[in-house]
Design a protein around this motif. Structure first.
Motif, mmCIF file in Angstrom:
data_model
loop_
_atom_site.group_PDB
_atom_site.id
_atom_site.type_symbol
_atom_site.label_atom_id
_atom_site.label_comp_id
_atom_site.label_asym_id
_atom_site.label_seq_id
_atom_site.Cartn_x
_atom_site.Cartn_y
_atom_site.Cartn_z
ATOM 1 N N VAL A 219 3.426 -34.124 -44.838
ATOM 2 C CA VAL A 219 3.420 -33.270 -46.056
ATOM 3 C C VAL A 219 5.265 -33.022 -45.280
ATOM 4 O O VAL A 219 5.685 -32.726 -43.798
ATOM 5 C CB VAL A 219 2.542 -32.290 -45.762
ATOM 6 C CG1 VAL A 219 1.241 -33.010 -46.495
ATOM 7 C CG2 VAL A 219 2.196 -31.659 -45.422
ATOM 8 N N ARG A 220 5.665 -32.489 -46.345
ATOM 9 C CA ARG A 220 6.971 -31.772 -46.052
ATOM 10 C C ARG A 220 7.636 -30.700 -45.193
ATOM 11 O O ARG A 220 6.203 -29.868 -45.665
ATOM 12 C CB ARG A 220 8.013 -31.953 -47.268
ATOM 13 C CG ARG A 220 8.138 -33.178 -47.808
ATOM 14 C CD ARG A 220 9.141 -33.431 -49.210
ATOM 15 N NE ARG A 220 8.488 -32.178 -50.240
ATOM 16 C CZ ARG A 220 7.641 -33.144 -51.035
ATOM 17 N NH1 ARG A 220 8.086 -34.260 -51.186
ATOM 18 N NH2 ARG A 220 8.028 -32.454 -51.826
ATOM 19 N N GLU A 221 8.286 -30.927 -44.621
ATOM 20 C CA GLU A 221 8.462 -29.065 -43.526
ATOM 21 C C GLU A 221 8.083 -27.790 -44.229
ATOM 22 O O GLU A 221 7.252 -27.293 -44.377
ATOM 23 C CB GLU A 221 8.517 -29.030 -42.326
ATOM 24 C CG GLU A 221 9.325 -28.079 -41.415
ATOM 25 C CD GLU A 221 10.664 -27.682 -40.714
ATOM 26 O OE1 GLU A 221 10.318 -27.116 -39.656
ATOM 27 O OE2 GLU A 221 10.580 -29.410 -40.195
ATOM 28 N N ALA A 222 8.446 -28.025 -45.636
ATOM 29 C CA ALA A 222 8.502 -26.685 -46.783
ATOM 30 C C ALA A 222 7.317 -26.770 -47.067
ATOM 31 O O ALA A 222 7.432 -25.557 -47.444
ATOM 32 C CB ALA A 222 9.649 -26.872 -47.170
ATOM 33 N N GLU A 223 6.399 -27.313 -47.350
ATOM 34 C CA GLU A 223 5.408 -27.153 -47.896
ATOM 35 C C GLU A 223 4.149 -27.332 -47.068
ATOM 36 O O GLU A 223 2.472 -26.671 -47.475
ATOM 37 C CB GLU A 223 3.927 -28.669 -47.955
ATOM 38 C CG GLU A 223 5.978 -29.627 -49.719
ATOM 39 C CD GLU A 223 5.237 -30.408 -50.258
ATOM 40 O OE1 GLU A 223 4.034 -31.042 -49.567
ATOM 41 O OE2 GLU A 223 5.992 -30.686 -51.313
ATOM 42 N N ARG A 224 3.953 -26.775 -45.484
ATOM 43 C CA ARG A 224 3.062 -26.776 -44.802
ATOM 44 C C ARG A 224 2.406 -25.560 -44.663
ATOM 45 O O ARG A 224 1.522 -25.206 -45.078
ATOM 46 C CB ARG A 224 3.701 -27.030 -43.149
ATOM 47 C CG ARG A 224 4.202 -28.536 -43.648
ATOM 48 C CD ARG A 224 4.435 -28.854 -41.337
ATOM 49 N NE ARG A 224 4.894 -30.169 -41.319
ATOM 50 C CZ ARG A 224 5.854 -30.871 -40.376
ATOM 51 N NH1 ARG A 224 5.926 -29.974 -39.319
ATOM 52 N NH2 ARG A 224 5.798 -32.316 -40.162
ATOM 53 N N LEU A 225 3.046 -24.655 -44.710
ATOM 54 C CA LEU A 225 3.092 -23.121 -44.626
ATOM 55 C C LEU A 225 2.011 -22.177 -45.837
ATOM 56 O O LEU A 225 0.899 -22.403 -46.407
ATOM 57 C CB LEU A 225 4.048 -22.165 -44.744
ATOM 58 C CG LEU A 225 4.804 -21.823 -42.982
ATOM 59 C CD1 LEU A 225 5.456 -20.738 -43.258
ATOM 60 C CD2 LEU A 225 3.702 -21.408 -42.291
ATOM 61 N N ASP A 226 2.333 -23.168 -47.321
ATOM 62 C CA ASP A 226 1.797 -23.107 -48.758
ATOM 63 C C ASP A 226 0.269 -24.086 -48.273
ATOM 64 O O ASP A 226 -0.158 -23.648 -48.926
ATOM 65 C CB ASP A 226 2.966 -24.014 -49.259
ATOM 66 C CG ASP A 226 1.462 -23.725 -50.726
ATOM 67 O OD1 ASP A 226 1.341 -22.937 -51.006
ATOM 68 O OD2 ASP A 226 2.086 -24.650 -51.675
ATOM 69 N N LEU A 227 0.046 -24.830 -47.698
ATOM 70 C CA LEU A 227 -0.785 -26.008 -47.966
ATOM 71 C C LEU A 227 -1.692 -25.392 -46.636
ATOM 72 O O LEU A 227 -3.015 -25.356 -46.843
ATOM 73 C CB LEU A 227 -0.308 -27.513 -46.529
ATOM 74 C CG LEU A 227 -1.602 -28.720 -46.555
ATOM 75 C CD1 LEU A 227 -2.161 -28.988 -48.011
ATOM 76 C CD2 LEU A 227 -1.098 -29.263 -46.064
#
Length: 364
Positions: A219-227
């Motif tokens: 997944v895109r780096e910006a989405e990792r924490l939300d994931l």
């Protein structure tokens, strides 16, 4: 918010035969959810992860467009699998002698390989499966001309058309993940080329963190924490815990054991290997719970007063009656409570995805 559901299925220690337990836990959890008015446990699962014998369950589920409808078939699947998981009759005596001399593995797996080829198909590849799957193994030789070494290998069907994993035979992947050293032979592949592989439990008997890492990688780096913080839900299934411990006789505060006690004690053979497999699984349980929290992670792994075993003739009955064992029904009910919790959101319907197979080459 679109949830990302992961089912992680643990391997077993050494022989692999008890993974019918996690299969049974899935069956009974699904039945309990349906009795509560829900459509099923697995319909919106994005990824099935499994190690060793757990991969045999994960690959079975990933090979069906509707895994919930396929759950009842696990009884027959395990009956046939256990029948295949044995040495050839004509070679039994020779194998016993070879095992005693240390020149052969304990069990032959030729029939098991043939079973997987017949069940999944002689030309069925990971990229042909309608569901996403993650399967750890351990590669004995990376064949690199610059730095030759062994390494963990995670087979999956997430990549694009250029990813070589998509073209691996499903039967080969099942064998490569479920071939514990000493117990079974090293497995290469049907075509007889490439590296040898041994059991994925060498490094990831509990594949939960491997599954999370693979998904985060894609997944895109910006989405990792939300994931990790909001979207990922992981249901982890074990094959039960029995009362295993070591209580050595101490002398002046020490027990001076050699390899005979750790590996060749007739009363507790290969205790060291079992301990290493289980310790890794317990460590991953702690890590995954710490990362996802109680609303994002649940572990279903009942405690048994003694090991549960089965054979091809009684495995279906053993799977059917598993909830009757002390504490198992309560554990399944607790898992159902977690799945149905609004705070968790596992049962939230995803209309746009329900009943549709993930597109080949698309990350979940």
């Amino acid at each position: 918010m679109r949830k990302l559901r992961i089912v992680s299925i643990e391997g077993t220690t050494l022989t692999g035969g008890s993974a019918f337990i996690s299969a049974s836990l899935l069956q009974h959890t699904n039945q309990a959810l349906r009795q509560s008015g829900h459509p099923g446990l697995l319909r919106d699962v994005h990824v099935f992860a499994g190690t060793s014998a757990g991969s045999w369950n994960a690959l079975y589920l990933a090979s069906h467009k509707d895994p919930d409808a396929a759950l009842p078939g696990l009884d027959e699947y395990w009956s046939e699998l256990l029948a295949a998981f044995s040495s050839e009759d004509l070679l039994m005596l020779a194998r016993v002698v070879g095992t005693a001399m240390g020149t052969q593995a304990l069990m032959s797996t030729r029939r098991l390989r043939d079973f997987f080829l017949d069940f999944f198909g002689h030309d069925t590849r990971l990229g042909d499966l309608p569901r996403k799957v993650i399967v750890p193994s351990f590669q004995l030789d990376n064949r690199s001309p610059n730095h030759r070494h062994w390494k963990p290998k995670v087979f999956h069907n997430f990549g694009g058309p250029e990813d070589p994993d998509l073209y691996e035979l499903v039967a080969d992947v099942a064998m490569r993940s479920g071939s514990p050293p000493l117990v079974t032979p090293i497995y290469q592949g049907v075509d007889g080329t490439g590296s040898g592989y041994v059991d994925g439990g060498i490094f990831a008997n509990n594949p939960s963190m491997v599954a999370l890492s693979q998904i985060i990688h894609d997944v895109r780096e910006a989405e990792r924490l939300d994931l990790i913080g909001n979207r990922a839900l992981l249901l982890s299934l074990g094959n039960g815990m029995s009362q295993e411990y070591i209580d050595p006789m101490m002398f002046r505060g020490m027990a001076d054991w050699g390899y005979r006690r750790w590996l060749l004690d007739p009363s507790d053979p290969q205790v060291l290997l079992r301990m290493l497999f289980q310790a890794g699984s317990q460590a991953v349980d702690y890590q995954t719970r710490s990362l996802l929290g109680d609303d994002g992670y649940y572990r279903l792994n009942p405690c048994f007063s003694h090991p549960i075993s089965a054979n091809p003739h009684n495995v279906a009955r053993t799977m059917e009656t598993l909830p009757q064992l002390p504490g198992v029904g309560e554990d399944i009910a607790a898992a159902v409570g977690w799945l149905m919790s609004p705070e968790v959101g596992w049962m939230e319907s995803e209309v746009e995805d329900s009943g549709k197979a993930p597109k080949r080459g698309a990350a979940p």
